[in-house]
Structure formats: structure tokens, C-alpha cells
Design an enzyme around this catalytic site. Structure first.
Site, PDB file in Angstrom:
ATOM      1  N   ARG A  34       0.830  -1.211   0.000  1.00  0.00           N
ATOM      2  CA  ARG A  34       0.000   0.000   0.000  1.00  0.00           C
ATOM      3  C   ARG A  34       0.864   1.261   0.000  1.00  0.00           C
ATOM      4  O   ARG A  34       0.549   2.243  -0.654  1.00  0.00           O
ATOM      5  CB  ARG A  34      -0.926  -0.012   1.225  1.00  0.00           C
ATOM      6  N   SER A 130       3.884 -21.681   8.987  1.00  0.00           N
ATOM      7  CA  SER A 130       4.516 -21.728  10.304  1.00  0.00           C
ATOM      8  C   SER A 130       6.032 -21.712  10.184  1.00  0.00           C
ATOM      9  O   SER A 130       6.602 -22.344   9.309  1.00  0.00           O
ATOM     10  CB  SER A 130       4.094 -22.984  11.071  1.00  0.00           C
ATOM     11  N   LYS A 184      -3.370 -25.085  10.973  1.00  0.00           N
ATOM     12  CA  LYS A 184      -2.403 -24.129  11.509  1.00  0.00           C
ATOM     13  C   LYS A 184      -2.831 -23.652  12.906  1.00  0.00           C
ATOM     14  O   LYS A 184      -1.994 -23.460  13.797  1.00  0.00           O
ATOM     15  CB  LYS A 184      -2.276 -22.926  10.566  1.00  0.00           C
ATOM     16  N   HIS A 187      -1.973 -26.392  15.274  1.00  0.00           N
ATOM     17  CA  HIS A 187      -0.505 -26.344  15.425  1.00  0.00           C
ATOM     18  C   HIS A 187      -0.143 -25.324  16.500  1.00  0.00           C
ATOM     19  O   HIS A 187       0.653 -25.592  17.403  1.00  0.00           O
ATOM     20  CB  HIS A 187       0.145 -25.963  14.094  1.00  0.00           C
ATOM     21  N   ASN A 188      -0.745 -24.130  16.413  1.00  0.00           N
ATOM     22  CA  ASN A 188      -0.429 -23.077  17.371  1.00  0.00           C
ATOM     23  C   ASN A 188      -0.936 -23.409  18.775  1.00  0.00           C
ATOM     24  O   ASN A 188      -0.301 -23.051  19.769  1.00  0.00           O
ATOM     25  CB  ASN A 188      -1.006 -21.747  16.900  1.00  0.00           C
ATOM     26  N   GLU A 191       1.530 -25.650  20.167  1.00  0.00           N
ATOM     27  CA  GLU A 191       2.696 -24.804  20.468  1.00  0.00           C
ATOM     28  C   GLU A 191       2.525 -24.109  21.824  1.00  0.00           C
ATOM     29  O   GLU A 191       3.455 -24.058  22.633  1.00  0.00           O
ATOM     30  CB  GLU A 191       2.850 -23.778  19.348  1.00  0.00           C
ATOM     31  N   ARG A 289      -1.325 -18.040  30.165  1.00  0.00           N
ATOM     32  CA  ARG A 289      -0.897 -16.775  29.563  1.00  0.00           C
ATOM     33  C   ARG A 289      -1.777 -15.622  30.056  1.00  0.00           C
ATOM     34  O   ARG A 289      -1.289 -14.507  30.286  1.00  0.00           O
ATOM     35  CB  ARG A 289      -0.933 -16.862  28.037  1.00  0.00           C
ATOM     36  N   HIS A 455     -33.210 -34.638  33.043  1.00  0.00           N
ATOM     37  CA  HIS A 455     -32.515 -34.818  31.770  1.00  0.00           C
ATOM     38  C   HIS A 455     -32.383 -36.279  31.362  1.00  0.00           C
ATOM     39  O   HIS A 455     -32.047 -36.579  30.219  1.00  0.00           O
ATOM     40  CB  HIS A 455     -31.117 -34.191  31.858  1.00  0.00           C
TER      41      HIS A 455
END
Length: 473
Positions: A34, A130, A184, A187-188, A191, A289, A455
Site C-alpha cells: 500500500r 509456520s 495451523k 498447530h499453534n 505450540e 498466559r 434430563h
């Protein structure tokens, strides 16, 4: 001048490195950014690769520079910006042209974009890449979702730029629409779990055994020469041995304990929940995290609550304990990978992708962040038993779990008694213990659900009576 084989929009760090990789492997590439100055500078700095790169300052010139059907990689910030770029491109494209999102997109956005183009003559590829900056420049692991025809158009380029494992390119077509971006994402998620488990082991060595960063680095270096050999273990050693140039102290000791995240780990946990597949190690890592980001609250809580009064962290045999740590980490990694592959298996059925599990393990063996020796064994396990319900019940991994889960149990116990947080390691142990137990405790939960909500439940004897006599209790 001959036309480019492929185009790329977005010359940020990842886009620029990917473009250089494409050019270096003998593929002529058109590039557009851009900001015109960015395009000019990129081309000027390309050195001997300049002749392989066609710098374009307008969308019209960019599209015209690519051989039809035109594959165009979009390497910009995920989300609305991708939709805007696609809309800007569309008026200039012709039937068969392919827009390729190579960012960390939510696979549901990829599916939406794929479907939106179905009747336009254009098509879309969601491509997971990745390996970070280094992988983009020298060889990433590439996960492709789209039509087989669109993959055939870009296969030669992608095969040339992908990481190689024993000469085999780490790239594959995995299915239609969002398949590549979903793989992906998982995968993360793996990771996230892998990194959190490594951090928890580091915490035990640092806060339990009172080892220095350099000493801990030596431990990880030793492990990297054994069954834990992997990129993340390798860089952990390097991180722990690095010195801060400002203070002369270990670099890791100067870093604030607040971990960032960009969303893919959270998406992994959410999709696992959506499909009813336990991914407890990934969930624990995402939560860890989040807790790490609450630095102020944690410091305030420590002042109010104090740390657990557990006395000295006692280890009778230091060498044996460190060996247990190695085996505990291996066991926990097995749990995390097993959960990730189970989520992909469920998604494959739900979205009709027929995800090839041995192939996924195979293309993760090089280039990507979770690359490891371990993935060779996963490839072999799924090749021999492609329909296995779970990685941990394949013969090779069942044997590994039996061999190492005792160490995981001892390490989790020691950490808990020592007041050291190990949420991901503990979640892996809980997963093993729950998955391997034929008679669990959910019968009580079903009774409670029937008591307060009628239930119903199934009976062990198969009798046609699905409610309890709670009214008489």
C-alpha cells in the site's frame, strides 16, 4: 519481460521474507504494498534477487504482471483488512484467479471467504504458514486449504519454498476451504501447550532446585540431544544461556513475566470445546498466559495471601529428579499432541475435510515452531493406524505413556506439594487418568442432572428406565 509466476501483497516482515524466499528459489514474483516507498525500498534492498522481483506501484500494474490464472498471496494483518484487500482486488481479476490468505486467519473467516467466491469465477486459498520470520525466509511448513485445482496452480512454487525434511517438502493440500488454517490453528494450540509445559519445568528447576539460568540451559541442552530433541527445547537452551548486554545478568531474568498471545491458542481451545473434544493442555496454556498478563493483580495477591507455607523444596536424588523432569515433559507433550490431533480428527468429520493425520505430522517435521524428532514417531504411528481413536492408544505411544506417566505423576505431586504452579503438566496427567479409566464418575453427574432437570440417563444394565426415584428421596 516474462510475467511473474505468483504475486504477493504486503511487504511487512513476514511478507518480505516470504517474497525473498520465493524469488531465491527461482520463481519470478510480483510485489505490491500500500505504501509505495516500502515497495521501492524492498526491491532496492533485494540485491542479486532484484531480477526475480517485479515491483508494482498500482494494483492494476500488479495484477497485469502475473501469469494467469493469477495466484496472489495476501500477507497483511488478519481480519477486516483482508476482506478490504480482497474487495480492492476483485475488479481487476479474471476467472480462475486465486486469492491466498497466508496470515494467521480464523478458519471460519476462511470458510466464509471461500464460499463468497464460489459463484464469481474466482477462488480462495487459506494457507497456514509456520516458522516465523526465519521460516518465511528460508523454508516454512505450509498447510493449504482450498480446491485441489487451485493448489495444483501453486504447488510448484510452494514445494520449492517449503522447508525440507530428508528432502521431502513440508507442504500439503489438506482439504477444502478452511482446512489449512484450521490445522495451523491447532498447530499453534499445541505450540502454546508445549511452551507452557517447558516453562513449568523451568519453574521447577529455578524455584524448586534454585538452579541458575545457565545451569537450567545446560539441562535443556542435554535433553535436546535425546528424545526431547526439538526446536523449542533447542531455543530454550539458547535463551537461558544468553546474557543481557545492559546488566551482564542472564537475559531471561531481566524479562517481565507477562506472556503475549495473538488469538490462535484461544481459537484452538474454543473449537475443541465446540466439538466436545478435551484439549485440556491447550486450555491450561491459554489460561496460564492470561494469568501471566495480570501482573499487578498477582503481585497484590502475593502480598495478601503469601506463598504456600511448604518449607524447603526437598529432593533426595537430584540426578534422578532431573531425569523424572525429562520423562514428565515427554509424557505431557504426548498428551498435548494427542489432544491436538483428536481435535483435528473431530473437525475433519464435522467439516468433511478428510484431514490426513500422517501427512500433517509429516509436514510439521521441519520449518514449523513445533518441529521435533517426536513428529517422526507420530507420522509412523498414524501411518500404521490411521483410524486410531487417539494417539495415546497406538502401540508405540501407549508404550511411551506407560513408561513415562509415573515420572509425570511424581513431578506433578512434587510441584503441588512444593507450591509451584504446573497447570499444563497437571492437565496432561488428569487427561491420561481420565481417558484410561473405563468407569468414571459421570454417573453421579447424570444423576444430579436428572434430579434437578429431568434430563434422563442411560443405565448400565440397558433397562428402559431413564429417570431416578428422586421424588421419594
Amino acid at each position: 519481460m516474462s510475467q511473474a509466476e505468483i504475486g504477493l501483497i504486503g511487504l511487512g516482515v513476514m511478507g518480505a521474507n516470504l517474497a525473498l524466499n520465493i524469488a531465491e528459489k527461482g520463481n519470478r514474483i510480483a510485489v505490491f504494498n500500500r505504501t509505495v516507498e516500502t515497495t521501492r525500498k524492498f526491491h532496492a534492498d533485494a540485491g542479486e534477487l532484484k531480477s526475480q522481483i517485479v515491483p508494482c506501484e498500482t494494483i492494476e500494474a500488479f495484477v497485469a504482471a502475473i501469469r494467469p490464472p493469477r495466484p496472489i498471496i495476501i500477507m497483511i494483518k488478519a481480519g477486516e483488512a483482508v476482506d478490504q484487500q480482497m474487495e480492492a482486488l476483485k475488479p481487476h481479476l479474471a476467472g480462475g484467479d486465486i486469492m491466498i490468505d497466508a496470515g494467521n486467519a480464523n478458519f471460519r473467516d476462511t470458510m466464509r471467504r471461500f464460499d463468497a467466491l464460489k459463484d464469481t469465477g474466482l477462488t480462495f486459498i487459506g494457507m497456514g504458514v509456520s516458522g516465523g520470520e526465519e521460516g518465511a525466509r528460508h523454508g516454512p511448513s505450509i498447510m493449504v486449504g482450498g480446491t485441489e485445482e487451485s493448489y495444483a496452480r501453486v504447488e510448484k512454487v510452494l514445494t520449492s519454498i517449503a522447508a525440507k525434511y530428508d528432502g521431502e517438502p513440508c507442504v500439503a493440500w489438506l482439504g477444502e476451504n478452511g482446512a489449512g488454517h484450521f490445522v495451523k490453528t491447532i498447530h499453534n494450540g499445541i505450540e502454546y501447550a508445549d511452551m507452557q509445559m517447558i516453562a513449568e519445568i523451568y519453574g521447577i528447576l529455578r524455584d524448586g532446585l534454585k538452579m541458575t539460568a545457565e545451569e537450567i540451559g545446560d539441562v535443556f541442552g542435554t535433553w535436546n540431544r535425546g528424545r526431547l530433541n526439538s526446536y523449542l527445547i533447542e531455543i530454550t537452551e539458547k535463551v537461558l544461556e544468553a546474557t543481557d548486554p545492559l546488566t551482564g545478568k542472564p537475559m531471561v531474568d531481566m524479562i517481565l513475566d507477562k506472556a503475549g498471545q495473538k488469538g490462535t491458542g484461544k481459537w484452538s481451545a474454543i473449537e475443541a470445546q465446540n466439538m466436545g473434544v478435551p484439549a485440556t493442555a491447550i486450555e491450561a496454556a491459554v489460561a496460564a498466559r492470561s494469568i501471566s498478563s495480570m501482573k499487578g493483580e498477582r503481585e497484590a495477591a502475593e502480598k495478601i495471601l503469601g506463598l504456600p507455607s511448604i518449607g524447603e523444596f526437598q529432593v533426595a536424588d537430584r540426578a534422578a529428579f532431573i531425569k523424572d523432569l525429562e520423562n514428565a515433559l515427554l509424557a505431557a507433550k504426548i498428551g498435548a499432541y494427542a489432544q491436538g490431533f483428536a481435535v483435528m480428527s473431530a473437525a475433519s468429520k464435522e467439516f468433511g475435510w478428510s484431514l490426513p493425520m500422517p501427512t500433517i505430522a509429516r509436514i510439521w517435521r521441519a520449518g514449523c515452531i513445533i518441529r521435533s524428532q517426536f513428529l517422526d514417531e507420530i507420522t509412523s504411528a498414524f501411518t500404521k493406524a490411521p483410524d486410531a481413536a487417539n494417539l495415546i492408544v497406538t502401540p508405540a505411544f501407549a508404550a511411551m505413556v506407560k513408561e513415562t506417566d509415573g515420572a509425570l505423576r511424581r513431578i506433578v505431586s512434587a510441584a503441588v506439594l512444593g507450591g509451584l504452579p504446573v497447570p499444563a503438566l497437571a492437565s496432561a496427567l488428569g487427561y491420561f487418568d481420565s481417558y484410561r479409566r473405563g468407569r468414571g464418575t459421570a454417573n453421579l453427574i447424570q444423576a444430579q442432572r436428572d434430579f434437578f432437570g429431568a434430563h434422563g440417563f442411560d443405565r448400565v444394565d440397558g433397562a428402559d428406565s431413564h429417570h431416578g426415584p428422586w421424588g421419594s428421596v
